[in-house]
Motif scaffolding. Structure first.
Motif, PDB file in Angstrom:
ATOM      1  N   ALA A 237     -59.650 -20.713  -7.659  1.00 22.19           N
ATOM      2  CA  ALA A 237     -60.684 -21.155  -6.730  1.00 22.19           C
ATOM      3  C   ALA A 237     -61.493 -20.010  -6.146  1.00 22.19           C
ATOM      4  CB  ALA A 237     -60.054 -21.973  -5.594  1.00 22.19           C
TER       5      ALA A 237
ATOM      6  N   ASN B 105     -64.185 -23.347   3.900  1.00 22.88           N
ATOM      7  CA  ASN B 105     -64.102 -24.488   2.994  1.00 22.88           C
ATOM      8  C   ASN B 105     -64.926 -25.622   3.587  1.00 22.88           C
ATOM      9  OD1 ASN B 105     -63.471 -26.537   1.246  1.00 22.88           O
ATOM     10  ND2 ASN B 105     -61.257 -26.236   1.327  1.00 22.88           N
TER      11      ASN B 105
ATOM     12  N   GLU C 224     -65.798 -22.073  -9.446  1.00 25.80           N
ATOM     13  CA  GLU C 224     -64.440 -21.743  -9.862  1.00 25.80           C
ATOM     14  C   GLU C 224     -64.459 -20.583 -10.849  1.00 25.80           C
ATOM     15  OE1 GLU C 224     -61.880 -25.764  -9.495  1.00 25.80           O
ATOM     16  OE2 GLU C 224     -63.272 -25.742 -11.177  1.00 25.80           O
TER      17      GLU C 224
END
Length: 623
Positions: A265, A52, A227
């Motif tokens: 996600a 991330n 997404e």
């Protein structure tokens, strides 16, 4: 408990955690890897590890674990060396994360894999492993590369598609790697997977006039930027048809449809969410009962049962002497049997509670992933024409045909969380006109019978067609957003869209511009239109900026259809399964006047279509 011992080894090495992030520019790329063979663990498709970069500092995350259970992240330069290990517990969302120092790995690559404890229905604890992830980190160039100038012509004649990875995705499906298959199939924005089941019935009521209806159910997974959207849809329509001749038919309908939309996600979250979404569709009442309140009631009932067992044990310890050995033995047997029954009930209760906790967790995850709904109301019309057909035998035939269709549609898309009011609403009014040409093979009983001197079809067959289509859509979209407790209009956009569809290729061209800018030039535009003054119209629209987006798509689809036509009664059931592999969306900005001039260029449009067809044929031959 071998897996439990393995986790103890993992936790003992926890001091080698990664340091925090040092800020700086990097170019980071990641691909899925097999992970560390030196750590024995069973593979779990629900666990997923990823980097991330949005957070500060950047973090490595493992998702899909059971809340409160042990978690571990392993990191090493390659899968064959001893990894550095960091342990902890999954949070309430089933997530465990650690910071990663990208500066320390600059110019190198690393392999990461997540692990987690999972308790089975038998109460045993097992160590589960996520996918592996190989991450390459390179220092960004000191001077950014200059951006390519936008193409002067918005048609973007060159087909821009990456290599086809369908075979790789299929191999992952065969290996039962659902997350890997989703990652491969949906590797860029615009990619999609569709499964659709549809049915149609038409019944003659008077002469050539028929009435009927259609219904369809669909499930679609699409990638939108970084997404993933999952849409579960239902559509129904009332149809009226007129069969002018054996080769010409007209059909009109009124339709209603709606989609439930969920936003995830990552492919790992999509795979996890499909369980809860399926439960919600199949057993809506049971899904509604999966909440923390009912779970608390179940746990309270279990505590009450355990309290009865404690009372039984106290009774056994304090019971008075009965004075008879036979009575003592009888009482002992009764108490022992009761103890055994309580032990069985406790084990069953433990398993039931674990199942309930997991189902409630998945239900809460799906509710939190809800992204709103899309509702549709449409008026449709279709003219079908059979160009020609050839019957080779009573069981095999070939048919050529075309269709011209049009539709008016009102679409309302709401963006809202589960149980909350809408945060954003998009209202779209659209008009679409399309034409298609199909060549198909029919298998089944194709024999015609003579009824009153006229030929009448009395067939049951299987159809599969190859279709070429072009659709043009004009729409106006108004966006409302919630501000200070009320909905406020944010913007109104005019949209022109054209889509070409070939058997293995599709191109979508979208032109968008602000309706307010066109409104300011409205009077001059109307005058130019009324006088049919093309030059004046172009000059009037020259000051209006429009965004043009072109996106090419590789399409692989299977559309079998089974049906029969008996004495005018038509029944059809169709199945559609398709994969769309989208290329990059190419965007440029131009004046609306230049776009109108380009659209009026008939010779240019013909040259574009010819070049597009040539490249599409080459693409199909390469596939």
């Amino acid at each position: 408990m071998f897996a439990h011992k393995t986790l103890k080894v993992v936790l003992a090495l926890a001091g080698l955690a990664l340091p925090g992030l040092a800020q700086g520019p990097w170019q980071v790329s990641s691909v899925r890897d097999h992970g560390f063979a030196s750590i024995p663990a069973l593979r779990s498709e629900l666990l997923e590890v990823r980097l991330n970069e949005v957070t500060s500092p950047a973090t490595l995350e493992v998702r899909g674990g059971e809340a409160g259970h042990g978690a571990c992240l392993a990191v090493a330069p390659d899968a064959g060396t001893m990894p550095a290990l960091t342990h902890g517990r999954f949070d309430a969302e089933g997530r465990f994360a650690i910071p990663v120092d990208l500066a320390a790995w600059s110019g190198r690559s690393l392999v990461a894999q997540g692990f987690g404890l999972e308790q089975g229905l038998d109460g045993r604890v097992a160590l589960r492993a996520s996918n592996g992830l190989r991450i390459s980190i390179e220092a960004a160039p000191s001077t950014p590369a200059p951006e390519a100038a936008p193409a002067p012509d918005f048609s973007f004649l060159r087909i821009d598609l990456g290599p086809c990875r369908g075979a790789e995705a299929w191999e992952q499906v065969r290996e039962r790697d659902l997350v890997g298959a989703l990652t491969t199939a949906l590797n860029s924005s615009g990619d999609g997977l569709l499964a659709k089941l549809s049915g149609k019935v038409m019944v003659p009521v008077f002469g050539p006039l028929s009435l009927g209806g259609s219904v369809s159910y669909s499930a679609k997974i699409t990638r939108e930027a970084d997404e993933y959207l999952v849409a579960i849809g239902r559509d129904v329509a009332v149809l009226c048809g007129v069969k002018a001749t054996d080769d010409v038919g007209v059909e009109a309908g009124i339709g209603l449809g709606a989609d439930e939309i969920y936003r995830f996600a990552s492919p790992g979250e999509v795979a996890r969410g499909l369980l809860g979404i399926g439960l919600r569709q199949a057993l809506p009442n049971a899904f509604s009962a999966l909440n923390t309140e009912n779970l608390a009631r179940l746990q309270h009932a279990r505590r009450a049962v355990l309290g009865l067992r404690a009372s039984l044990q106290a009774l056994r310890a304090a019971r008075p002497a009965l004075g008879s050995r036979v009575a003592e033995l009888a009482m002992e047997r009764i108490l022992t049997a009761a103890e055994a029954a309580f032990a069985v009930a406790r084990r069953a209760g433990d398993a039931l509670e674990r199942i309930a906790v997991r189902l409630v967790t998945e239900a809460m995850f799906v509710r939190e992933s809800g992204d709103g709904v899309e509702a549709r109301f449409s008026l449709t019309g279709e003219l079908s024409l059979k160009v020609g057909s050839k019957t080779f035998s009573d069981a095999i035939g070939f048919e050529l045909g075309g269709k011209v269709n049009g539709a008016y549609q009102v679409t309302v898309r709401t963006y809202q969380s589960y149980g909350a009011s809408a945060e954003r609403i998009e209202l779209t009014l659209s008009h679409a006109v399309g034409a298609s040409f199909a060549a198909g093979v029919k298998l089944g009983s194709l024999k015609e019978i003579d009824v009153g001197g006229a030929k009448q079809a009395n067939e049951a067959g299987f159809g599969r067609g190859i279709e070429v289509a072009m659709t043009t859509t004009r729409a106006i979209k108004t966006v409302f957003e919630e501000r200070s407790g009320s909905m406020t209009r944010r913007a109104t956009t005019l949209i022109l869209k054209r889509e070409w569809k070939l058997p293995v290729f599709a191109r979508e061209t979208t032109i968008e511009f602000d309706a307010a800018a066109l409104g300011e030039a409205g009077l001059a535009t109307l005058i130019a239109l009324s006088e049919r003054d093309g030059e004046a119209l172009r000059d009037t629209l020259a000051g209006i900026s429009a965004t043009v987006t072109v996106q090419d798509k590789r399409t692989l689809a299977l559309k079998p259809e089974v049906g029969f036509d008996k004495s005018g009664v038509v029944v059809k059931v169709g199945l559609e399964a398709s994969w769309t592999d989208a290329g990059p969306a190419r965007t440029t900005t131009s004046s609306l006047g230049a776009i109108v001039q380009r659209l009026r260029d008939v010779a240019g449009a013909a040259a574009e279509a010819a070049e597009l067809a040539r490249q599409a044929v080459a693409l199909g031959a390469g596939s």
